[in-house]
Design a protein around this motif. Sequence first.
Motif, PDB file in Angstrom:
ATOM      1  N   ALA A  35      -1.614   2.357  14.969  1.00 18.57           N
ATOM      2  CA  ALA A  35      -2.470   2.654  16.108  1.00 18.57           C
ATOM      3  C   ALA A  35      -1.946   1.951  17.357  1.00 18.57           C
ATOM      4  CB  ALA A  35      -3.896   2.194  15.808  1.00 18.57           C
ATOM      5  N   VAL A  36      -2.588   2.227  18.486  1.00 20.94           N
ATOM      6  CA  VAL A  36      -2.200   1.623  19.756  1.00 20.94           C
ATOM      7  C   VAL A  36      -2.278   0.103  19.675  1.00 20.94           C
ATOM      8  CG1 VAL A  36      -2.809   1.422  22.208  1.00 20.94           C
ATOM      9  CG2 VAL A  36      -2.847   3.652  21.080  1.00 20.94           C
ATOM     10  N   ALA A  37      -3.270  -0.424  18.987  1.00 24.64           N
ATOM     11  CA  ALA A  37      -3.406  -1.880  18.854  1.00 24.64           C
ATOM     12  C   ALA A  37      -2.172  -2.480  18.185  1.00 24.64           C
ATOM     13  CB  ALA A  37      -4.661  -2.225  18.059  1.00 24.64           C
ATOM     14  N   ASP A  38      -1.620  -1.793  17.191  1.00 27.35           N
ATOM     15  CA  ASP A  38      -0.387  -2.254  16.556  1.00 27.35           C
ATOM     16  C   ASP A  38       0.746  -2.317  17.582  1.00 27.35           C
ATOM     17  OD1 ASP A  38      -1.557  -2.369  14.051  1.00 27.35           O
ATOM     18  OD2 ASP A  38      -0.628  -0.528  13.316  1.00 27.35           O
ATOM     19  N   PHE A  39       0.818  -1.295  18.441  1.00 25.66           N
ATOM     20  CA  PHE A  39       1.914  -1.223  19.402  1.00 25.66           C
ATOM     21  C   PHE A  39       1.885  -2.396  20.368  1.00 25.66           C
ATOM     22  CE2 PHE A  39       3.832  -0.020  23.426  1.00 25.66           C
ATOM     23  CZ  PHE A  39       5.108   0.269  23.002  1.00 25.66           C
ATOM     24  N   GLU A  40       0.721  -2.766  20.847  1.00 32.63           N
ATOM     25  CA  GLU A  40       0.628  -3.864  21.809  1.00 32.63           C
ATOM     26  C   GLU A  40       1.183  -5.156  21.215  1.00 32.63           C
ATOM     27  OE1 GLU A  40      -3.336  -4.163  23.393  1.00 32.63           O
ATOM     28  OE2 GLU A  40      -3.370  -2.023  23.853  1.00 32.63           O
ATOM     29  N   THR A  98       0.839  -1.202   0.000  1.00 31.12           N
ATOM     30  CA  THR A  98       0.000   0.000   0.000  1.00 31.12           C
ATOM     31  C   THR A  98       0.873   1.251   0.000  1.00 31.12           C
ATOM     32  OG1 THR A  98      -0.070   0.252   2.413  1.00 31.12           O
ATOM     33  CG2 THR A  98      -1.720  -1.231   1.403  1.00 31.12           C
ATOM     34  N   ILE A  99       0.242   2.399  -0.149  1.00 30.79           N
ATOM     35  CA  ILE A  99       1.022   3.639  -0.066  1.00 30.79           C
ATOM     36  C   ILE A  99       1.528   3.876   1.351  1.00 30.79           C
ATOM     37  CG2 ILE A  99      -0.006   4.720  -2.108  1.00 30.79           C
ATOM     38  CD1 ILE A  99      -1.758   6.389  -0.230  1.00 30.79           C
ATOM     39  N   GLY A 100       0.877   3.276   2.341  1.00 27.30           N
ATOM     40  CA  GLY A 100       1.389   3.335   3.706  1.00 27.30           C
ATOM     41  C   GLY A 100       2.715   2.594   3.824  1.00 27.30           C
ATOM     42  N   LEU A 142      -0.041  10.526   9.333  1.00 33.07           N
ATOM     43  CA  LEU A 142      -1.462  10.673   9.666  1.00 33.07           C
ATOM     44  C   LEU A 142      -2.383  10.323   8.507  1.00 33.07           C
ATOM     45  CD1 LEU A 142      -1.493  13.930  11.824  1.00 33.07           C
ATOM     46  CD2 LEU A 142      -1.857  11.574  12.588  1.00 33.07           C
ATOM     47  N   LYS A 143      -1.999  10.710   7.307  1.00 33.76           N
ATOM     48  CA  LYS A 143      -2.878  10.455   6.165  1.00 33.76           C
ATOM     49  C   LYS A 143      -2.891   8.984   5.745  1.00 33.76           C
ATOM     50  CE  LYS A 143       0.653  12.065   2.981  1.00 33.76           C
ATOM     51  NZ  LYS A 143       1.228  13.286   2.531  1.00 33.76           N
ATOM     52  N   HIS A 144      -2.001   8.167   6.324  1.00 28.69           N
ATOM     53  CA  HIS A 144      -1.935   6.753   5.975  1.00 28.69           C
ATOM     54  C   HIS A 144      -2.333   5.833   7.129  1.00 28.69           C
ATOM     55  CE1 HIS A 144       0.011   8.124   2.402  1.00 28.69           C
ATOM     56  NE2 HIS A 144       1.155   8.407   2.988  1.00 28.69           N
TER      57      HIS A 144
END
Length: 164
Positions: free
Chosen positions: A96-101, A14-16, A126-128
Amino acid sequence: MRVGLYPGTFDPITIGHIDIIRRATALVDRLVIGVAINRDKGPMFSLEERVAMLEAEIAPLQQETGVEIVAHPFENLLIDCAHDVGAGLIIRGLRAVADFEYEYQMVGMNRALDSSVETVFLMADLKHQAIASKLVKEIARLGGDVSKFVTPAVCDALYKRLGR
């Protein structure tokens, strides 16, 4: 030479992902994109297709940044892949926070296996932050427009795969 490893399934890229790759090149001399085989996730695209899409997308980044960027399929432990490619740095993108955990647990396990390999987190722009390959595939499957989330070539591959 500072070698970094940015692992993922990239189903599709993805572009992210591209944003993280671009920013990671500022940290390393060589960036290896570890393409996880991960049969458990049931990827939409074959390993060969994911590697080909990734290589097409990273070619302009190599010219832009001057950093060597290579795709490397792997099916072993991430820490073993890091050893295989000579990486002392694992790069992970966070949305997001879920990714961090989840990532926090992974870092702990990887450090227990080999404390010499560091992990660096890059926050998604932020846009991704909302972009996830899983959601991109779902939007495409349901007839939505994914052109804001992937490059034109990846968008075409998605629609072609879905018979659109």
